[in-house]
Structures are given as C-alpha cells and as structure tokens.
Design a protein around this motif. Structure first.
Motif, PDB file in Angstrom:
ATOM      1  N   LEU A  78       0.755  -1.184   0.061  1.00 13.32           N
ATOM      2  CA  LEU A  78       0.012  -0.024   0.198  1.00 13.32           C
ATOM      3  C   LEU A  78       0.913   1.253  -0.073  1.00 13.32           C
ATOM      4  CD1 LEU A  78      -3.057   1.448   0.630  1.00 13.32           C
ATOM      5  CD2 LEU A  78      -2.363   1.438   2.703  1.00 13.32           C
ATOM      6  N   GLY A  79       1.870   1.326   0.769  1.00  7.61           N
ATOM      7  CA  GLY A  79       2.894   2.370   0.773  1.00  7.61           C
ATOM      8  C   GLY A  79       3.565   2.681  -0.227  1.00  7.61           C
ATOM      9  N   THR A  80       4.027   1.522  -1.023  1.00  7.28           N
ATOM     10  CA  THR A  80       4.629   1.866  -2.358  1.00  7.28           C
ATOM     11  C   THR A  80       3.867   2.407  -3.328  1.00  7.28           C
ATOM     12  OG1 THR A  80       6.212  -0.097  -1.597  1.00  7.28           O
ATOM     13  CG2 THR A  80       5.906   0.413  -3.944  1.00  7.28           C
ATOM     14  N   VAL A  81       2.570   1.774  -3.341  1.00  9.27           N
ATOM     15  CA  VAL A  81       1.634   2.187  -4.597  1.00  9.27           C
ATOM     16  C   VAL A  81       1.289   3.498  -4.266  1.00  9.27           C
ATOM     17  CG1 VAL A  81      -0.599   1.842  -5.725  1.00  9.27           C
ATOM     18  CG2 VAL A  81       0.741   0.076  -4.786  1.00  9.27           C
ATOM     19  N   THR A  82       1.059   3.999  -2.945  1.00 10.88           N
ATOM     20  CA  THR A  82       0.599   5.443  -2.973  1.00 10.88           C
ATOM     21  C   THR A  82       1.919   6.373  -2.925  1.00 10.88           C
ATOM     22  OG1 THR A  82       1.344   5.028  -0.423  1.00 10.88           O
ATOM     23  CG2 THR A  82      -0.998   5.212  -0.988  1.00 10.88           C
ATOM     24  N   GLY A  83       3.078   5.774  -2.890  1.00 11.55           N
ATOM     25  CA  GLY A  83       4.470   6.574  -3.036  1.00 11.55           C
ATOM     26  C   GLY A  83       4.362   6.704  -4.571  1.00 11.55           C
ATOM     27  N   MET A  84       4.201   5.588  -5.213  1.00 14.98           N
ATOM     28  CA  MET A  84       4.354   5.862  -6.841  1.00 14.98           C
ATOM     29  C   MET A  84       3.250   6.727  -7.165  1.00 14.98           C
ATOM     30  SD  MET A  84       6.212   3.467  -7.984  1.00 14.98           S
ATOM     31  CE  MET A  84       7.361   2.139  -7.642  1.00 14.98           C
ATOM     32  N   ILE A  85       1.984   6.673  -6.723  1.00 15.05           N
ATOM     33  CA  ILE A  85       0.905   7.690  -7.141  1.00 15.05           C
ATOM     34  C   ILE A  85       1.324   9.161  -7.069  1.00 15.05           C
ATOM     35  CG2 ILE A  85      -1.498   8.474  -6.610  1.00 15.05           C
ATOM     36  CD1 ILE A  85      -2.282   5.586  -5.979  1.00 15.05           C
ATOM     37  N   ILE A  86       2.077   9.227  -5.889  1.00 18.07           N
ATOM     38  CA  ILE A  86       2.506  10.716  -5.596  1.00 18.07           C
ATOM     39  C   ILE A  86       3.484  10.968  -6.585  1.00 18.07           C
ATOM     40  CG2 ILE A  86       3.775  11.958  -3.757  1.00 18.07           C
ATOM     41  CD1 ILE A  86       2.256  10.577  -1.903  1.00 18.07           C
ATOM     42  N   THR A  87       4.442  10.197  -6.742  1.00 21.18           N
ATOM     43  CA  THR A  87       5.754  10.304  -7.955  1.00 21.18           C
ATOM     44  C   THR A  87       5.213  10.803  -9.282  1.00 21.18           C
ATOM     45  OG1 THR A  87       6.817   8.937  -6.718  1.00 21.18           O
ATOM     46  CG2 THR A  87       7.835   9.542  -8.873  1.00 21.18           C
ATOM     47  N   PHE A  88       4.166   9.657  -9.691  1.00 24.52           N
ATOM     48  CA  PHE A  88       3.616   9.727 -11.047  1.00 24.52           C
ATOM     49  C   PHE A  88       2.765  11.194 -11.218  1.00 24.52           C
ATOM     50  CE2 PHE A  88       4.807   5.241 -11.536  1.00 24.52           C
ATOM     51  CZ  PHE A  88       5.429   5.586 -12.536  1.00 24.52           C
ATOM     52  N   GLN A  89       2.109  11.687 -10.180  1.00 22.25           N
ATOM     53  CA  GLN A  89       1.391  12.911  -9.795  1.00 22.25           C
ATOM     54  C   GLN A  89       2.487  14.027 -10.259  1.00 22.25           C
ATOM     55  OE1 GLN A  89      -1.005  13.122  -6.550  1.00 22.25           O
ATOM     56  NE2 GLN A  89      -2.698  12.676  -7.469  1.00 22.25           N
ATOM     57  N   ALA A  90       3.859  14.009  -9.562  1.00 24.50           N
ATOM     58  CA  ALA A  90       4.422  14.926  -9.921  1.00 24.50           C
ATOM     59  C   ALA A  90       4.977  14.930 -11.082  1.00 24.50           C
ATOM     60  CB  ALA A  90       5.596  14.659  -8.777  1.00 24.50           C
ATOM     61  N   ILE A  91       4.957  13.918 -12.056  1.00 23.78           N
ATOM     62  CA  ILE A  91       5.471  13.662 -13.459  1.00 23.78           C
ATOM     63  C   ILE A  91       4.476  14.415 -14.263  1.00 23.78           C
ATOM     64  CG2 ILE A  91       5.962  12.336 -15.089  1.00 23.78           C
ATOM     65  CD1 ILE A  91       7.424  10.303 -13.260  1.00 23.78           C
ATOM     66  N   THR A  92       3.131  14.033 -13.634  1.00 21.49           N
ATOM     67  CA  THR A  92       2.178  14.794 -14.705  1.00 21.49           C
ATOM     68  C   THR A  92       2.285  16.491 -14.684  1.00 21.49           C
ATOM     69  OG1 THR A  92       0.601  14.606 -13.159  1.00 21.49           O
ATOM     70  CG2 THR A  92       0.271  12.931 -14.561  1.00 21.49           C
ATOM     71  N   ILE A  93       2.655  16.938 -13.502  1.00 22.13           N
ATOM     72  CA  ILE A  93       2.818  18.205 -13.011  1.00 22.13           C
ATOM     73  C   ILE A  93       4.075  18.950 -13.912  1.00 22.13           C
ATOM     74  CG2 ILE A  93       2.899  20.369 -11.549  1.00 22.13           C
ATOM     75  CD1 ILE A  93       1.094  18.506  -9.908  1.00 22.13           C
ATOM     76  N   PHE A  94       5.315  18.310 -13.568  1.00 22.78           N
ATOM     77  CA  PHE A  94       6.510  18.887 -13.913  1.00 22.78           C
ATOM     78  C   PHE A  94       7.029  18.240 -15.033  1.00 22.78           C
ATOM     79  CE2 PHE A  94       6.361  19.256  -9.029  1.00 22.78           C
ATOM     80  CZ  PHE A  94       6.290  20.523  -9.255  1.00 22.78           C
ATOM     81  N   GLY A  95       6.683  17.363 -15.498  1.00 24.96           N
ATOM     82  CA  GLY A  95       7.144  16.308 -16.763  1.00 24.96           C
ATOM     83  C   GLY A  95       8.094  15.325 -16.291  1.00 24.96           C
ATOM     84  N   ALA A  96       8.549  14.548 -17.041  1.00 25.56           N
ATOM     85  CA  ALA A  96       9.487  13.234 -16.991  1.00 25.56           C
ATOM     86  C   ALA A  96      10.978  13.973 -17.251  1.00 25.56           C
ATOM     87  CB  ALA A  96       9.217  12.276 -17.448  1.00 25.56           C
ATOM     88  N   GLY A  97      11.072  15.185 -17.425  1.00 24.70           N
ATOM     89  CA  GLY A  97      12.562  15.831 -17.779  1.00 24.70           C
ATOM     90  C   GLY A  97      13.520  15.406 -16.791  1.00 24.70           C
TER      91      GLY A  97
END
Lengths: 172, 460
Positions: free
Chosen positions: B379-398
């Motif tokens: 659960l913690g890993t998946v929520t962490g991943m969600i936060i990371t990917f949300q950050a990618i949608t905002i800042f891009g994967a650059g």
C-alpha cells in the motif's frame, strides 16, 4: 579451495547483505532437515521397538483402557516424529520472501544511484541490479532445495506414523 | 570683437538692474510718493555708473589688441616645435623597428622556448588554482600570473630565477600530490565561523580535519562540508588524522581534484534513519504493527514456556495440580473417580475445549500481522508511486533524478513490510509449536494417562 572461497565471497558481495540472511536461513533449515534424517536413521528404530514391546507386554489389548493407552502412545510417538517439521516448512516458505526483500533493497539502490547520477551511468546501476536479482535467484534455489527435502521428510514421518499405528494391533 | 564687448556689457547691466530693483523693494516704501522718489534716485545713480563703465572699456581696448598679438606669436612658435618633434618621432620609429628586428634575430629559437614556458606556466597556474595543495601553499599562482603577464608584454624577458621557480613549482606540485601532511589553516564551519584548525591533506584527493570532518577547498578558502559522509568514512578520516605511523585504511576519491563525485554520491546517500522516514505515515504504521507483533510474540512465548514447564512437571507427578491446563483436566477425573468411561470422555473433551482458547490466544493475531504487513508495505509503495507519477504529470519526466528519488522512497515501505513479516512468521511458527505441543498432550494423551492410572490402581 582458496579460489572457490574467493568466488563464493565475490558472489555474496554482489548479492548484498540479504544473501547472508538467506545463507543463514538455509543453514538452519538444512541443519533441521539433517537432524530429522539422522533421527529416522538412528533413533527412531529403537524408539519404535520400545513402544511396540511395551504394547505387546500388556496383559490384554481389548479394553477401553488399552485403547486409550494405545492412543496416547501413538500421540507421543507422533510428537517425536513431527518435531521441527512445521519450522522446516516455515523456513522453506520464508526463502522466497527473503529473496523478495533483497530484490526490493536492490531496486532501492538502483533508484538511489539514479537519483544521484541522473540515470546516465548504466555501469553504476548494474551493481544495484545485481543486488536486486541475485537474492531472488538464491531465495528460489534455497526454497526449491528445501521443498524437496521437506516433502521427503514429511513423507517419511507420515509413513513411520502409519507403520507404528499398524503395528500396535488391538488383538492377536 | 567689439560686438562681444557690447553683449557682455548688456548682460552686466541687466544683472545690476535686477539687483537694484530688489534692493528698492527691500527698502519697503511707506507710500506711493516715497516709492516714486526711490525710483527717480535709482535712475540717476545707474546712469552715472554706466557712463563710468563705458569709459573704462574704451581704455582697455588698446591693451587687448596687444595681448592678441602676443598670443599669435606664441602659436607660431609651438607649431614649429611640433613639426620638429614629429620629425624626431618618425626617426625613432624607424629605429625601434630596426631594434625589434635585431631582437627577433637574436632571440631565434628562444622565441619558441618562451612560448612553451608561457603555456606551461598557464597550465600550471590553472592546475594550482584547483589543487588541494594550494590550501597549504597559498599564493603560488600569483607569481605565475605575473610571469605570464611579463612574457606576453613585448619588451621584457623572464629572468633565469623566474624560469627556475616555474620548474620548482612544478616539482613541488608533483611531490605534494603524493604525500599525506598536516598543516594549520583557517577553516569555515557550516555556521560560517572561521577558526584555525589542524588540517590533514591526503595528496591532491581529500582534506580532512583531525576530528575526521571532510573539508572542501574552493577559490582559496577552506570550509567544512555541511553534510558529512556517514558510517566508516569519517571514522577512517579521524583514524588517519590521529595516526602516528604505520598503515591506515582511508578512502580517497580519485574522480575529481577536489572531493569528487563519488564522495558526493556517498554524502547524498540517505542514512538508515532517513530511509525509514522516507516511508512516511505508512512506514510508521508498519513499524508500530511490527513492534506490537514482536512484543506479543515474546509475551506469548514467555507464557507458553512457563505453562509448558508446569505441564512437564505435571506429567511426572501423580497428583493433579490445578496451576496448569493438564492438571485441571486431570482433576475432572480425580474429583469423580467412579464416573463411567463415556461420561468421563465427554467431560474431559469439555475440559480440553475450555483450556484450548487460553493457549491459542494471540496466535491468530500474529498470523494476521504476518499476512497484513507485506500488504501494508505494498500500500505504501503504491501510494508513493501515485505521488511520484502525479509529480510527473505536473513537472514532466524531464528530470529522472526527481522521479528515481520518489520511487526509491516509495519502495521503503515494501522493505519495512517484509522486515516485519519475516520475523513475525518465524515467531508465529515457534510460538504455535509450543502451544500445539500442550494442546496435543491435552487432547490425545489425558485419557491415556487416566487409563494408565486406573490400571495401576487396580493392579496394586
């Protein structure tokens, strides 16, 4: 011989600290398995002969008392036979879990290096990937070896239990 | 010329007029008649003054003409001097060209040599600027810069002392990169305070102080790294700094002249505690659950060991003792010795059923924790991943660094989950083994014991 130890140490180094845990687990597991083999080869014959002699030495083997005592003898022997078997089973189940632990720590290492270097350096990440894959493989191999031995020992225990039950006859 | 004079006179006149007008105003006329009187007086005095000035100017005119004549004579003289100097300059330039040609001729192959010397001095100067040895010997590159300036000017040549000093500096740098030495220097702490410290220099690789803190050297000043590498590295540094002889293990970073990227990577690597904090709330929850499971297992282990010991002593004695489960079950028979076998069996199984839950308490909870801990980690890993990917949608994967850091942190909870689950499974097996042994004795052997007992009684 020295080369072999060096190769082994190199392998352990590549796999990371979790590999030592798996090695310790494997050692405990096989110690318990060998203890069981040893018991079935050496101690059990004497024990079963003693139990059968005690049963045969009874004046009668038909009453309610005799039946209950037979139950008790079988139960006591079963406890002897099945000693440590649940622990062995658990250790076998834990091997892949430890492998998984190694994988996750290895992946953390990989991503950590990526976070520092920016992912441009594939060579430095290879170390983490090795840490991620070797424990999984080691855990699987350890579990496989344990599964076979565990099945074999469990089958011996079952067979010997049934053998005892068959030999404690209620009437002649 | 005369027009100019008239203009100047007019300007002066207006000045006087405006001045006298303000003077009149300042006198503050009491009545209109008085004011009129003032104005009249003023006109009379001004006319008188103007006449006097005109007379003075016409007298000066003759003087001015004489001055003009003198100035013209001076100009002619200067022009002649200029022509003379120009001729001399041309002559001198020819001479300079000839002399320079002579210089080139005499220098010959030395020109090339001086070129090499200049480039060598330049390379050395830029090396010395970043070399850690400069922390011990400051100001070496100043001499080299002066030398380069001197050689690039056309009219000066380096002296033999200066050339030999370049050689000396080169040799000193070579020597200093290969030694471990101590020296005193001023070091800036992370708080910004500067204080003298004893500093240990390992070749051109690392600078540490005697406490084992790593220092950085940048443009002439030493400062303590705000974040030190963890674990054995500072210990090694302190050991080496305080060693008096013999061999000491010490890690150097050859990837850069000042510190380098490996040291930076070691410093950036999070410590165990920081890793644990990366797990966030889920990580703390898993840790709490793990501690609870561990304490529960230990408590059950102690309880079951004590009960097991009492059951063992009960097995050896004839008298039923009700401080243990086996004794309590056997007491059922002891209290009713004449009971028939069927009722006895029923009563015994009833007694066993009453004892079993007490022995098995907590074991199910342990098993549940062993199963749930990895799930919580997931659960913690998946929520962490969600936060990371949300950050990618905002800042891009650059920036792969940001993404990798997030994933690395997210995986921590899985590790925590496994670290809780693995010992819990083991502890559950061990504790359950103890409980099962007592339950087996109760369940399968009590009737047998009673039967043995009655048989023994019958025989005696």
């Amino acid at each position: 011989m020295g080369d072999l130890i060096e190769v082994l140490l190199g392998f352990m180094d590549k796999g990371g600290d979790v590999l030592w845990l798996i090695a310790a687990l494997l050692f405990v597991m096989w110690t318990l398995i060998f203890e069981r083999f040893w018991y079935f080869q050496m101690g059990w014959k004497k024990d079963v002969a003693q139990v059968i002699a005690k049963w045969e030495g009874r004046p009668e083997r038909k009453s309610w008392e005799a039946f209950q005592i037979r139950q008790m003898m079988i139960s006591q022997s079963r406890m002897q036979i099945n000693r440590n078997l649940p622990v062995i089973k658990t250790l076998v189940a834990l091997c892949p879990l430890l492998g998984l632990l190694g994988t996750v720590t290895g992946m953390i290492e990989v991503f950590n290096i990526m976070a520092v270097t920016g992912g441009g350096d594939a060579k430095s990440m290879a170390g983490g990937v090795q840490q991620a894959t070797i424990p999984t493989m080691a855990g699987m191999v350890a579990a496989l070896s344990g599964v076979f031995a565990n099945t074999y020992v469990t089958r011996i225990a079952q067979r010997e239990g049934e053998f005892l039950q068959d030999n404690l006859t209620t009437d002649h | 010329m005369s027009v100019k004079f008239v203009k100047a006179a007019a300007l002066a006149l207006t000045g006087v007029l405006s001045f006298s007008a303000s003077a009149v105003m300042a006198q503050e006329a009491k009545s209109l008649d008085e004011l009129l009187n003032y104005v009249k007086q003023g006109q009379v005095t001004e006319a008188k003054e103007n006449r006097a000035r005109e007379a003075k100017f016409s007298k000066d005119k003759a003087n001015q003409a004489a001055a003009l004549k003198r100035a013209e004579a001076e100009r002619a003289r200067q022009e002649q001097l200029s022509a003379e100097l120009e001729a001399k300059f041309e002559e001198n330039q020819l001479l300079i060209a000839a002399k320079q040609e002579q210089l080139q001729e005499r220098l010959g192959t030395l020109t090339e040599l001086f070129g090499h010397l200049t480039s060598a001095a330049g390379d050395l100067s830029s090396n010395l600027e970043v070399s850690l040895a400069s922390a011990q010997y400051p100001g070496r590159e100043v001499f080299l810069k002066d030398l380069i300036d001197k050689m690039s000017s056309s009219d000066q040549l380096p002296s033999i002392e200066e050339i030999e000093r370049v050689w000396f500096e080169l040799m000193r740098e070579i020597r200093e990169t290969g030694v471990v030495t101590k020296f005193d220097a001023e070091v800036a702490s992370p708080a910004g305070e500067r204080a003298p410290r004893e500093v240990l220099r390992v070749g051109a690789f690392n600078l540490v102080d005697t406490d084992g803190n790593y220092l950085s050297y940048d443009s002439g000043s030493l400062s303590e790294l705000p974040r030190q590498p963890s674990g054995p590295y500072t210990g090694w540094a302190a050991d080496l700094a305080n060693a008096t002889g013999g061999l000491n293990s010490f890690g150097i970073d050859p990837t850069g002249p000042t510190g380098g990227s490996f040291l930076a990577a070691i410093i950036d690597t999070p410590t165990l505690e920081e890793r644990w904090h990366q797990g966030g709330y889920v990580g703390y929850a898993i840790t709490a659950v793990g501690i609870f499971a561990f304490l529960l297992a230990i408590w059950r282990m102690i309880v079951l060991t004590a009960v097991g010991a009492k059951v063992n002593s009960q097995l050896k004695s004839d008298k039923a003792n009700d401080n243990n489960p086996l004794g309590r079950v056997l007491k059922i028979h002891e209290d009713n010795p004449t009971m028939d076998t069927e009722t006895l069996e029923l009563k015994l199984s009833e007694g066993v059923l009453k004892e079993t839950p007490k022995l098995e308490s907590g074991l199910t909870l342990l098993k549940i924790i062993a199963a749930v801990a990895p799930l919580m980690g997931l659960l913690g890993t998946v929520t962490g991943m969600i936060i990371t990917f949300q950050a990618i949608t905002i800042f891009g994967a650059g920036d792969p660094k940001a993404m990798a850091g997030g994933i690395s942190g997210a995986l921590i909870t899985t590790v925590l989950g496994l670290l809780v689950a693995i010992p819990t499974v083991l502890l559950h097996t061990v504790v359950n083994g103890r409980a099962q042994r007592i339950i087996h004795i109760l369940d399968e052997q009590t009737t047998g014991m009673i039967a043995e007992h009655t048989e023994a009684n019958l025989r005696s």
